[in-house]
Design a protein around this motif. Structure first.
Motif, PDB file in Angstrom:
ATOM      1  N   TYR A 280       7.837  -4.305   0.686  1.00 28.14           N
ATOM      2  CA  TYR A 280       7.025  -4.506  -0.437  1.00 28.14           C
ATOM      3  C   TYR A 280       5.768  -3.759  -0.465  1.00 28.14           C
ATOM      4  O   TYR A 280       5.432  -2.741  -1.496  1.00 28.14           O
ATOM      5  N   THR A 281       5.151  -3.710   0.597  1.00 24.63           N
ATOM      6  CA  THR A 281       3.873  -3.063   0.709  1.00 24.63           C
ATOM      7  C   THR A 281       3.806  -1.509   0.688  1.00 24.63           C
ATOM      8  O   THR A 281       3.360  -0.802   0.222  1.00 24.63           O
ATOM      9  N   LEU A 282       4.818  -1.268   1.855  1.00 20.59           N
ATOM     10  CA  LEU A 282       5.199   0.232   1.909  1.00 20.59           C
ATOM     11  C   LEU A 282       5.492   0.873   0.504  1.00 20.59           C
ATOM     12  O   LEU A 282       5.335   2.008   0.300  1.00 20.59           O
ATOM     13  N   ASP A 283       6.415   0.276  -0.079  1.00 16.19           N
ATOM     14  CA  ASP A 283       6.762   0.935  -1.420  1.00 16.19           C
ATOM     15  C   ASP A 283       5.531   0.962  -2.554  1.00 16.19           C
ATOM     16  O   ASP A 283       5.320   2.004  -3.015  1.00 16.19           O
ATOM     17  N   LEU A 284       4.778  -0.079  -2.456  1.00 19.01           N
ATOM     18  CA  LEU A 284       3.498  -0.040  -3.532  1.00 19.01           C
ATOM     19  C   LEU A 284       2.651   1.191  -2.707  1.00 19.01           C
ATOM     20  O   LEU A 284       1.867   1.739  -3.388  1.00 19.01           O
ATOM     21  N   VAL A 285       2.224   1.123  -1.488  1.00 22.68           N
ATOM     22  CA  VAL A 285       1.470   2.219  -0.812  1.00 22.68           C
ATOM     23  C   VAL A 285       1.888   3.488  -1.185  1.00 22.68           C
ATOM     24  O   VAL A 285       1.048   4.227  -1.484  1.00 22.68           O
ATOM     25  N   ARG A 286       3.025   3.851  -1.052  1.00 23.84           N
ATOM     26  CA  ARG A 286       3.766   5.076  -1.420  1.00 23.84           C
ATOM     27  C   ARG A 286       3.364   5.373  -2.795  1.00 23.84           C
ATOM     28  O   ARG A 286       3.150   6.724  -3.219  1.00 23.84           O
ATOM     29  N   GLN A 287       3.238   4.489  -3.759  1.00 23.76           N
ATOM     30  CA  GLN A 287       3.113   4.707  -5.271  1.00 23.76           C
ATOM     31  C   GLN A 287       1.609   4.926  -5.374  1.00 23.76           C
ATOM     32  O   GLN A 287       1.321   5.933  -6.224  1.00 23.76           O
ATOM     33  N   GLU A 288       0.733   4.147  -4.808  1.00 24.71           N
ATOM     34  CA  GLU A 288      -0.681   3.925  -5.192  1.00 24.71           C
ATOM     35  C   GLU A 288      -1.307   5.109  -4.436  1.00 24.71           C
ATOM     36  O   GLU A 288      -2.245   5.658  -5.086  1.00 24.71           O
ATOM     37  N   TYR A 289      -1.000   5.468  -3.241  1.00 23.34           N
ATOM     38  CA  TYR A 289      -1.826   6.192  -2.360  1.00 23.34           C
ATOM     39  C   TYR A 289      -1.351   7.885  -2.075  1.00 23.34           C
ATOM     40  O   TYR A 289      -0.061   7.734  -1.522  1.00 23.34           O
ATOM     41  N   PRO A 290      -1.803   8.714  -2.754  1.00 22.80           N
ATOM     42  CA  PRO A 290      -1.298  10.006  -2.693  1.00 22.80           C
ATOM     43  C   PRO A 290      -1.220  10.638  -0.829  1.00 22.80           C
ATOM     44  O   PRO A 290      -2.062  10.459  -0.509  1.00 22.80           O
ATOM     45  N   LYS A 291      -0.097  11.086  -0.778  1.00 24.47           N
ATOM     46  CA  LYS A 291       0.142  11.515   0.602  1.00 24.47           C
ATOM     47  C   LYS A 291      -0.704  12.501   0.934  1.00 24.47           C
ATOM     48  O   LYS A 291      -1.329  13.492   0.253  1.00 24.47           O
TER      49      LYS A 291
END
Length: 402
Positions: A280-291
């Motif tokens: 759940y966290t990995l999915d949201l981090v990918r969305q919220e924090y630009p690579k």
């Protein structure tokens, strides 16, 4: 050597239980947590589907003697840890609420007479949901299971039980409860006996359903025995099981043998919780924090460590289950995986909450998992107790070598 390659049957169990968790458990998890119960109509539905929490199909490892004998390979314990990881990924509270013998199953299966096994385990059918329960913990006997104060006084045709049990999973609705009591407190552990007490028995009652921080959807009960008559045929294993002999178990040993099979199950549930929070966290981090940003790099490093620790806990758990399936002594491995997975999952959920910030507040999945997971380093023996189990076996091995 342990194989890390799943058999076709094991793959099917993993895939089937994950599908069930994703499509049947996860959609109702948050509402069940809010309401503090699993809907009756949902329990009726899954019972008719034949989905039960029957841990009686899992068996603990053998003693030293059984380790010397060739054993036909079984898969029940490995199937169990694979399935419960997936189910707990959906929701641990709902998983524990599934109809079936639950934690009461292993002592009946391992220590019951053939008549008792048939009588108490055959009731779990598609006809209607039924539960079993395991009643060991008392106000003054939790981690120290040898301190059970509930008494069993011998009378004609049976025993009179008096005492209290607390924190009993599914204890209020269970059709029967495996309850531990002492026939003579001066004998210590040797005086303990295990009884199957059926719902509706005079003097046996559920006095309270406990409100909890986590696992809110799962029923936790306090039970009371007041001059409760239990017939001889409900003494688990019968009188012969407890006859004075060096190789005859006490009720305490019956309880400890149960933990050798159920602790890997508890560990696998903790792993399922950690995996759910991580994904759940990995999915949201990918969305919220630009690579490429500094925050993204920090989050990636934290989540990489999380994935590593989940994998380590899983391998420890698989080893304990593998040993049990081959009839090898697994008490140390069962304690190790339970201790490591419980603490690991708590740490994972904490890290995920940190990464999510306001997103992880009340009403979101990870917040619920953070509340649910704390009990996994407490019940079925606290982490301190698991470390004692491991330490005692380390010292025993050392004494043998020297």
């Amino acid at each position: 050597m342990i194989s890390f390659q799943l058999s076709e049957q094991q793959k099917q169990i993993k895939e089937m239980t994950h599908w069930f968790a994703a499509n049947e458990i996860r959609p109702i998890a948050m509402e069940a947590d809010r309401l503090g119960k699993v809907p009756d109509e949902w329990l009726d539905k899954v019972n008719k589907m034949g989905i039960h929490l029957n841990t009686s199909s899992f068996s603990g490892g053998g003693g030293e003697e059984s380790s010397r004998k060739s054993k036909k390979e079984r898969e029940g314990n490995r199937m169990g840890v694979l399935a419960t990881e997936q189910m707990a990924w959906g929701c641990p509270a709902i998983t524990l609420s599934l109809p079936g013998a639950g934690l009461g199953g292993p002592p009946v299966q391992s220590s019951g007479t053939p008549e008792q096994k048939e009588r108490f385990l055959s009731i779990f059918t598609k006809e209607k949901p039924r539960w079993g329960a395991y009643a060991l913990t008392e106000p003054e006997a939790g981690s120290d299971a040898s301190g059970v104060k509930t008494t069993a006084t011998k009378v004609d045709g049976g025993y009179i039980l008096n005492g209290q049990k607390i924190f009993i999973t599914n204890g209020g609705r269970a059709s029967w409860v495996v309850a531990f009591a002492t026939v003579d407190s001066t004998l210590g552990r040797a005086g303990q006996r295990a009884f199957v007490v059926e719902k509706g028995t005079p003097g046996f009652s559920c006095t309270k359903l406990v409100k909890k921080m986590g696992l809110r959807a799962n029923e936790t009960a306090e039970l009371l025995f007041e001059d409760c008559f239990v017939p001889d045929e409900n003494l688990l294993g019968g009188e012969k099981l407890y006859e004075a002999s060096s190789n005859k178990p006490s009720g305490f040993q019956v309880a400890m043998k149960t933990f050798d099979s159920t602790r890997p199950i508890v560990a696998s549930m903790a792993i399922g919780i950690a995996r759910a929070a991580y994904e759940y966290t990995l999915d949201l981090v990918r969305q919220e924090y630009p690579k490429g940003g500094e925050t993204s790099a920090l989050a990636a490093e934290m989540l990489a460590e999380v994935e590593q620790n989940i994998a380590a806990a899983r391998l420890l758990t698989w080893e304990a289950a593998w040993k049990a399936d081959f009839g090898l002594p697994n008490a140390k491995e069962a304690a190790m995986c339970k201790a490591y997975a419980g603490q690991m999952s708590l740490d994972v959920c904490s890290k995920c909450m940190e990464l999510l910030g306001p997103i992880g507040l009340d009403g979101h999945l990870v917040e619920k998992l953070f509340r649910d997971v704390k009990i996994f380093d407490i019940f079925e023996g606290t982490n301190q107790i698991q470390h004692l189990v491991v330490a005692r076996r380390q010292y025993a091995a050392y004494e043998v070598r020297v």
